[in-house]
Design a protein around this motif. Sequence first.
Motif, PDB file in Angstrom:
ATOM      1  N   UNK A 185     -34.063 -19.624  11.297  1.00 45.56           N
ATOM      2  CA  UNK A 185     -34.778 -18.830  10.301  1.00 45.56           C
ATOM      3  C   UNK A 185     -33.878 -18.566   9.099  1.00 45.56           C
ATOM      4  N   UNK A 186     -32.626 -18.211   9.361  1.00 44.46           N
ATOM      5  CA  UNK A 186     -31.670 -17.984   8.267  1.00 44.46           C
ATOM      6  C   UNK A 186     -31.443 -19.262   7.467  1.00 44.46           C
ATOM      7  N   UNK A 187     -31.354 -20.395   8.150  1.00 44.87           N
ATOM      8  CA  UNK A 187     -31.159 -21.662   7.449  1.00 44.87           C
ATOM      9  C   UNK A 187     -32.370 -22.021   6.593  1.00 44.87           C
ATOM     10  N   UNK A 193     -34.411 -20.523  -0.872  1.00 44.74           N
ATOM     11  CA  UNK A 193     -33.748 -20.005  -2.075  1.00 44.74           C
ATOM     12  C   UNK A 193     -33.196 -21.149  -2.927  1.00 44.74           C
ATOM     13  N   UNK A 194     -32.611 -22.154  -2.276  1.00 44.38           N
ATOM     14  CA  UNK A 194     -32.031 -23.273  -3.016  1.00 44.38           C
ATOM     15  C   UNK A 194     -33.096 -24.092  -3.723  1.00 44.38           C
ATOM     16  N   UNK A 195     -34.192 -24.382  -3.015  1.00 44.50           N
ATOM     17  CA  UNK A 195     -35.255 -25.181  -3.616  1.00 44.50           C
ATOM     18  C   UNK A 195     -35.905 -24.449  -4.788  1.00 44.50           C
ATOM     19  N   UNK A 196     -36.116 -23.149  -4.617  1.00 41.64           N
ATOM     20  CA  UNK A 196     -36.721 -22.372  -5.694  1.00 41.64           C
ATOM     21  C   UNK A 196     -35.791 -22.312  -6.905  1.00 41.64           C
ATOM     22  N   UNK A 201     -34.720 -22.825 -13.096  1.00 43.14           N
ATOM     23  CA  UNK A 201     -33.435 -22.186 -13.363  1.00 43.14           C
ATOM     24  C   UNK A 201     -33.306 -21.964 -14.870  1.00 43.14           C
ATOM     25  N   UNK A 202     -33.475 -20.704 -15.289  1.00 44.37           N
ATOM     26  CA  UNK A 202     -33.366 -20.409 -16.717  1.00 44.37           C
ATOM     27  C   UNK A 202     -32.658 -19.080 -16.938  1.00 44.37           C
ATOM     28  N   UNK A 221     -30.887 -12.449  -9.002  1.00 47.05           N
ATOM     29  CA  UNK A 221     -30.099 -13.660  -9.102  1.00 47.05           C
ATOM     30  C   UNK A 221     -29.698 -13.873 -10.555  1.00 47.05           C
ATOM     31  N   UNK A 222     -28.517 -14.355 -10.748  1.00 48.86           N
ATOM     32  CA  UNK A 222     -28.015 -14.562 -12.099  1.00 48.86           C
ATOM     33  C   UNK A 222     -28.432 -15.939 -12.622  1.00 48.86           C
ATOM     34  N   UNK A 223     -29.002 -15.936 -13.821  1.00 47.33           N
ATOM     35  CA  UNK A 223     -29.356 -17.170 -14.532  1.00 47.33           C
ATOM     36  C   UNK A 223     -30.391 -18.015 -13.774  1.00 47.33           C
ATOM     37  N   UNK A 224     -31.242 -17.370 -13.000  1.00 50.23           N
ATOM     38  CA  UNK A 224     -32.290 -18.118 -12.293  1.00 50.23           C
ATOM     39  C   UNK A 224     -33.585 -17.325 -12.344  1.00 50.23           C
ATOM     40  N   UNK A 225     -34.681 -18.022 -12.395  1.00 52.23           N
ATOM     41  CA  UNK A 225     -36.008 -17.382 -12.420  1.00 52.23           C
ATOM     42  C   UNK A 225     -36.722 -17.716 -11.125  1.00 52.23           C
ATOM     43  N   UNK A 226     -37.207 -16.680 -10.439  1.00 45.41           N
ATOM     44  CA  UNK A 226     -37.916 -16.851  -9.183  1.00 45.41           C
ATOM     45  C   UNK A 226     -39.302 -16.229  -9.305  1.00 45.41           C
ATOM     46  N   UNK A 227     -40.264 -16.824  -8.690  1.00 46.45           N
ATOM     47  CA  UNK A 227     -41.612 -16.271  -8.661  1.00 46.45           C
ATOM     48  C   UNK A 227     -41.813 -15.512  -7.367  1.00 46.45           C
TER      49      UNK A 227
END
Length: 229
Positions: A185-187, A193-196, A201-202, A221-227
């Motif tokens: 589950x953690x993996x 998170x990595x795929x998003x 990434x903006x 998160x720094x310098x990343x945009x997540x929905x």
Amino acid sequence: MHDSQVLIPLMEKLRQKYLPEVVVMDAGYKTPAIAHYLWGNQMEAVLPYTRPRGKEGFFTKRDFMYDAWLNAFHCPNNHLLSYVRLNREGYYLYKSNPTLCEGCTLRTECTESRVYEKSLTRHLWEADLERSEDLRHTERHKAFYKKRKETIERCFADAKEKHGMRYATYRGLAKVTLQATLTYTAMNLKKLALWTWKKSCSSSSFFILRAKNDNPVFFSFWNCRFSTV
């Protein structure tokens, strides 16, 4: 329980939601029953090369050519191993003529039988396994099998090296199952998170994970945009 025994129940579970077209496996799953099941359900079985088994210095089964028309094997000295019977495990049994084998010049490389008789078996679904073996040489299947080490084997390596799955932390099936479930589950969350992050990434922003109790948890998160997930 061997890994190959749980593959078919797992595929039946997956087919309730997905439509698998290609299944890539290692040598542990290279059995006639699995190949027959996959090809019979319109799924390509991508299987690896396996080294011939047998005693060193003797002919292997691959040195004997199967003749589907005669339903017999041709030995390296061009004698026939004729069909005898079908056993309970689903294997056809073939045996040579002891009279011919006794005076054969290749007998010392073929069999150590005291009655001068060579025996071979062939599974009733062996043709499905041979179909995968033939397609193993195509560029399409080579590309599929190459992805296995980059995906599946990578997951196992990360679990062992980074998440303590090389050894069981607890004793008992229930506790070990809990450890494995939490680890993967953690993996999966790390992959999410990595795929998003790669997808968008903006600028810096937040995203929300909403639990079943409707209590939101915020992550920045720094310098990343997540929905919102």
